[in-house]
Scaffold this motif. Sequence first.
Motif, mmCIF file in Angstrom:
data_model
loop_
_atom_site.group_PDB
_atom_site.id
_atom_site.type_symbol
_atom_site.label_atom_id
_atom_site.label_comp_id
_atom_site.label_asym_id
_atom_site.label_seq_id
_atom_site.Cartn_x
_atom_site.Cartn_y
_atom_site.Cartn_z
ATOM 1 N N ILE A 193 -5.723 21.055 -105.185
ATOM 2 C CA ILE A 193 -6.733 21.372 -104.180
ATOM 3 C C ILE A 193 -6.037 21.496 -102.826
ATOM 4 O O ILE A 193 -5.505 20.519 -102.297
ATOM 5 C CB ILE A 193 -7.834 20.297 -104.095
ATOM 6 C CG1 ILE A 193 -8.368 19.955 -105.489
ATOM 7 C CG2 ILE A 193 -8.951 20.774 -103.177
ATOM 8 C CD1 ILE A 193 -9.024 21.096 -106.201
ATOM 9 N N THR A 240 -3.065 10.934 -109.661
ATOM 10 C CA THR A 240 -3.398 11.648 -108.432
ATOM 11 C C THR A 240 -2.299 11.445 -107.401
ATOM 12 O O THR A 240 -1.911 10.306 -107.113
ATOM 13 C CB THR A 240 -4.739 11.148 -107.861
ATOM 14 O OG1 THR A 240 -5.754 11.244 -108.868
ATOM 15 C CG2 THR A 240 -5.157 11.962 -106.653
ATOM 16 N N LEU A 245 -0.656 12.987 -103.480
ATOM 17 C CA LEU A 245 -1.022 13.697 -102.257
ATOM 18 C C LEU A 245 0.211 14.206 -101.529
ATOM 19 O O LEU A 245 1.248 13.544 -101.484
ATOM 20 C CB LEU A 245 -1.816 12.775 -101.330
ATOM 21 C CG LEU A 245 -3.131 12.194 -101.868
ATOM 22 C CD1 LEU A 245 -3.852 11.436 -100.768
ATOM 23 C CD2 LEU A 245 -4.023 13.276 -102.441
ATOM 24 N N ALA A 287 -9.399 15.319 -104.260
ATOM 25 C CA ALA A 287 -8.612 14.863 -105.408
ATOM 26 C C ALA A 287 -8.771 13.368 -105.627
ATOM 27 O O ALA A 287 -8.985 12.911 -106.761
ATOM 28 C CB ALA A 287 -7.138 15.218 -105.202
ATOM 29 N N GLY A 338 -3.448 16.916 -104.213
ATOM 30 C CA GLY A 338 -4.265 17.281 -103.066
ATOM 31 C C GLY A 338 -3.472 17.298 -101.778
ATOM 32 O O GLY A 338 -2.448 16.625 -101.652
ATOM 33 N N CYS A 339 -3.965 18.096 -100.843
ATOM 34 C CA CYS A 339 -3.353 18.145 -99.511
ATOM 35 C C CYS A 339 -4.462 18.163 -98.479
ATOM 36 O O CYS A 339 -5.419 18.937 -98.603
ATOM 37 C CB CYS A 339 -2.479 19.395 -99.364
ATOM 38 S SG CYS A 339 -1.752 19.582 -97.720
ATOM 39 N N SER A 346 -12.836 22.126 -98.225
ATOM 40 C CA SER A 346 -12.327 21.640 -99.506
ATOM 41 C C SER A 346 -13.449 21.214 -100.445
ATOM 42 O O SER A 346 -13.235 21.083 -101.654
ATOM 43 C CB SER A 346 -11.362 20.468 -99.284
ATOM 44 O OG SER A 346 -10.236 20.888 -98.533
ATOM 45 N N GLY A 373 -8.125 18.660 -99.184
ATOM 46 C CA GLY A 373 -8.034 18.661 -100.639
ATOM 47 C C GLY A 373 -7.626 17.313 -101.189
ATOM 48 O O GLY A 373 -7.922 16.982 -102.348
ATOM 49 N N GLY A 374 -6.941 16.519 -100.377
ATOM 50 C CA GLY A 374 -6.576 15.160 -100.783
ATOM 51 C C GLY A 374 -7.794 14.274 -100.924
ATOM 52 O O GLY A 374 -7.846 13.392 -101.797
#
Length: 295
Positions: free
Chosen positions: A23, A136, A138, A60, A52-53, A30, A56-57
Amino acid sequence: MRDTGTTDSHKPAESRLKVGVVIGGGGLKSLAAIPLFKLLRDARIEVDLLVGCSGGGIMATAWGAGYEPEQMRALITEHLNKKLFRHIDYRSIMGIAKLPFGRFDKSSGVLKASPFRRMYQRIYGDLRLEQLHPETILQATDFQTGDGVILSTGLVADAVYASGALFPILPPICIDGRWYIDGAFSSNVPVMEAVKRNMDVIIAVVLQEQLEQDPQGFINCYYTVQKTWVRALTRSQLSLSVDLHHHEIVIIHVPFDKYIQVWDVDDVPSILEAGQRVVGEMKDEILSAMESSPV
């Protein structure tokens, strides 16, 4: 909340492809990943890795923490509001202008970090990245070297802040002696991390926003410049990932025809609609990617 234990997957375990979901960053936009989470859940597709970033983090880690897609919208809109962006660090502002009593250094930002960190603490508590399911990770950026850094251990609240600390608007965060800023500075859509971890199928959500043609004010001008070079960096990194990946990468481009501020919660319905439209259009492609035999 969703059961984070192992569930029946789309294919038998002995032949199931390893699936990674990435993501990309995009602030409030997001949330457009929520329809993808719904599709994967309803199709009983087991995800092995979430990457994720920045914004998006948040998505996620919310999925990894067990939140259902329907809960994610409420989670964000409940905690995100304009008041967070009113906590200006005036000493930092004076430091930028080199006024007496001002100070600006690697721990500084235009806004104060504490309201954001308290928000993430309320959402995640003492939950650690190691406890999330599926795995998960990041994307963040080392403030002092510019290197991309993957956060896979430690408090989720700290990692989420680090991944979205858009300097100089937000201050960096120091974790174990290293200073971190927004992962968008190094990889806004970190598909390569899923490639490195040998995912067979990678689904990447890329958020494409219409840039302001005539930005006004420091923050809007900064965002416009930042998004311009992030877009160029993302294109080159996606191309490299596609060249190196041994199986299939499904890229979900979600376009937005206007500029959306991170606090514009009134735009959440249109963000979800945009995600739903694109995911619906790509549903067959996403599901067919799961039918291939592992290489």
